[in-house]
Design a protein around this motif. Structure first.
Motif, PDB file in Angstrom:
ATOM      1  N   UNK A  21       7.734   4.956   8.799  1.00 50.93           N
ATOM      2  CA  UNK A  21       9.229   5.129   8.174  1.00 50.93           C
ATOM      3  C   UNK A  21      10.365   5.706   8.017  1.00 50.93           C
ATOM      4  N   UNK A  22      10.231   7.280   8.591  1.00 51.36           N
ATOM      5  CA  UNK A  22      11.573   7.286   9.569  1.00 51.36           C
ATOM      6  C   UNK A  22      11.974   6.822  10.410  1.00 51.36           C
ATOM      7  N   UNK A  26      13.005   0.848  11.086  1.00 53.71           N
ATOM      8  CA  UNK A  26      11.343   0.763  10.047  1.00 53.71           C
ATOM      9  C   UNK A  26      10.843  -0.583   9.350  1.00 53.71           C
ATOM     10  N   UNK A  27       9.976  -1.005   8.957  1.00 51.14           N
ATOM     11  CA  UNK A  27       9.505  -1.924   8.387  1.00 51.14           C
ATOM     12  C   UNK A  27      10.385  -1.819   6.944  1.00 51.14           C
ATOM     13  N   UNK A  57       3.352   2.729  -0.378  1.00 49.77           N
ATOM     14  CA  UNK A  57       3.709   4.051   0.138  1.00 49.77           C
ATOM     15  C   UNK A  57       4.127   4.516   1.488  1.00 49.77           C
ATOM     16  N   UNK A  58       2.894   4.806   1.975  1.00 52.10           N
ATOM     17  CA  UNK A  58       2.511   5.419   3.246  1.00 52.10           C
ATOM     18  C   UNK A  58       3.240   5.004   4.492  1.00 52.10           C
ATOM     19  N   UNK A  59       3.010   5.139   5.646  1.00 54.63           N
ATOM     20  CA  UNK A  59       2.879   4.954   7.281  1.00 54.63           C
ATOM     21  C   UNK A  59       1.747   3.397   7.265  1.00 54.63           C
ATOM     22  N   UNK A  63       1.183  -0.588   7.290  1.00 51.20           N
ATOM     23  CA  UNK A  63       0.330  -0.881   8.991  1.00 51.20           C
ATOM     24  C   UNK A  63      -0.638  -2.309   8.289  1.00 51.20           C
ATOM     25  N   UNK A  64      -1.303  -1.608   7.413  1.00 52.42           N
ATOM     26  CA  UNK A  64      -2.321  -2.101   6.292  1.00 52.42           C
ATOM     27  C   UNK A  64      -1.838  -3.065   5.965  1.00 52.42           C
TER      28      UNK A  64
END
Length: 360
Positions: A21-22, A26-27, A57-59, A63-64
């Motif tokens: 995310x940083x 980033x996607x 929300x999270x990395x 990815x999933x």
């Protein structure tokens, strides 16, 4: 990547894009920038996966979930304000607050009703993310519905209903004794079905809690207003039908009769506004061209009692210009023709408040 039902765009994510995310590549950042440029969302706030409603929300989430042909729902609405905070505005999107004057009313002989020359505050407010937060707590990728009477369904409805009660209480406390019209929309109601003549007789409330589950249905309203008071389960005497900025807000009186099966034909609901005639992207483009060089925040010289608009976002002013909405008179006539309501008066806005870019 739908932003609303009328705004869709496709995006290709390069293989070099990162789930971090940083990261500059980033996607999440790519999706956000694309939503701003292609869907004209000023501030994309939350991303959900289409079909499941899961928030990304999270990395690990990125990815999933970000795969080929995935549908992402991009929201530019409000973030949840938190359980211990009070709402501080009317929310994002098409929400507004207007000071209006009643210009005509056929209710002159009815106590505590709207009379000609009354000043009213018309507020169309969102939950500032509270409703979405409650739903997300109950839904998962594999659980998208609840069985009637299940613990999950009961828990969700209890939290949903309590949120509605608390939001209304906050608004009425803030406004104290001001005259106020609520536009109640976007909610779920469990209601006795089918409606009957008891509605017009004012006797429905006494029997609604003494019926078996098979005599009830759930009404999910999205941009529609109930024709009864959800708290006491009695018919409403008045409902507003806002037009667009600078056009009248019509005062409706819901109708319950044999011709509309005591409200069954219109689902015990009415339109809660004139509705958009075009997408925000099209309205922005068309209005910016039509009103180029004009100050549409002030009334025109030919209409000195028109509407003063308070809005610090220029694009939003064009997106919600009167041309972008349907003719409120035509919408009300459809309701009258269906015997769902009758028009008993109208108000006209003097001040329309959207947003101020203020910092403390």
């Amino acid at each position: 990547m739908p932003a609303t039902q009328s705004q869709r765009a496709s995006v290709i994510i390069p293989a070099s894009a990162s789930n971090d995310l940083a990261a500059a590549s980033s996607i999440r950042g790519l999706v956000s920038k694309y939503a701003q440029s292609q869907l004209r969302l000023k501030k994309p706030t939350t991303v959900f996966v289409g079909g499941t409603g899961q928030e990304v929300l999270t990395e690990a989430d990125w990815k999933t979930n970000v795969k080929s042909d995935v549908i992402l729902l991009i929201s530019a609405g409000e973030e949840h304000i938190g359980a211990n905070k009070e709402p501080n505005g009317h929310g994002a999107g098409n929400h507004f607050a207007e000071v209006q004057v009643v210009e005509a009313s056929s209710l002159a002989n009815i106590d505590n009703s709207l009379q000609q020359d009354n000043v009213v505050l018309l507020v169309h407010s969102g939950s500032q993310g509270l409703g979405g937060n409650i739903l997300k707590k109950c839904m998962t990728e594999t659980r998208t519905s609840f069985g009637e009477g299940s613990a999950d369904a009961i828990g969700y409805m209890e939290e949903h209903n309590q949120a509605c009660i608390e939001m209304i209480a906050v608004a009425k406390t803030a406004l104290k004794k001001c005259r106020m019209i609520d536009i109640w929309h976007n909610n779920v109601e469990r209601i006795a079905w089918p409606p009957s003549e008891l509605w017009s007789a004012g006797k429905y409330a006494s029997s609604i809690y003494n019926i078996v589950p098979c005599d009830c249905v759930y009404i999910h309203r999205k941009g529609a207003a109930p024709t009864y008071d959800p708290k006491i389960q009695l018919p409403l005497s008045l409902l507003p039908l806002p037009g667009s900025r600078g056009t009248p807000t019509l005062i409706l009186q819901p109708t319950f009769s044999t011709s509309n099966a005591w409200g069954l034909k219109n689902g015990l609901s009415l339109a809660h506004g004139a509705g958009c005639a075009m997408s925000r992207a099209k309205a922005l483009s068309a209005s910016a061209q039509k009103y180029k060089g004009q100050n549409i925040l002030e009334p025109r010289l030919a209409d000195l009692q028109g509407t003063w608009v308070i809005c610090d976002e220029k694009g939003l002013v064009f997106e919600e210009a009167p041309d972008a909405y349907k003719d409120v008179q035509a919408v009300s006539q459809d309701l009258v023709d269906a015997d769902a309501a009758q028009v008993v008066g109208w108000c006209r806005s003097r001040i329309s408040y959207k947003v101020r870019n203020e910092t403390c």
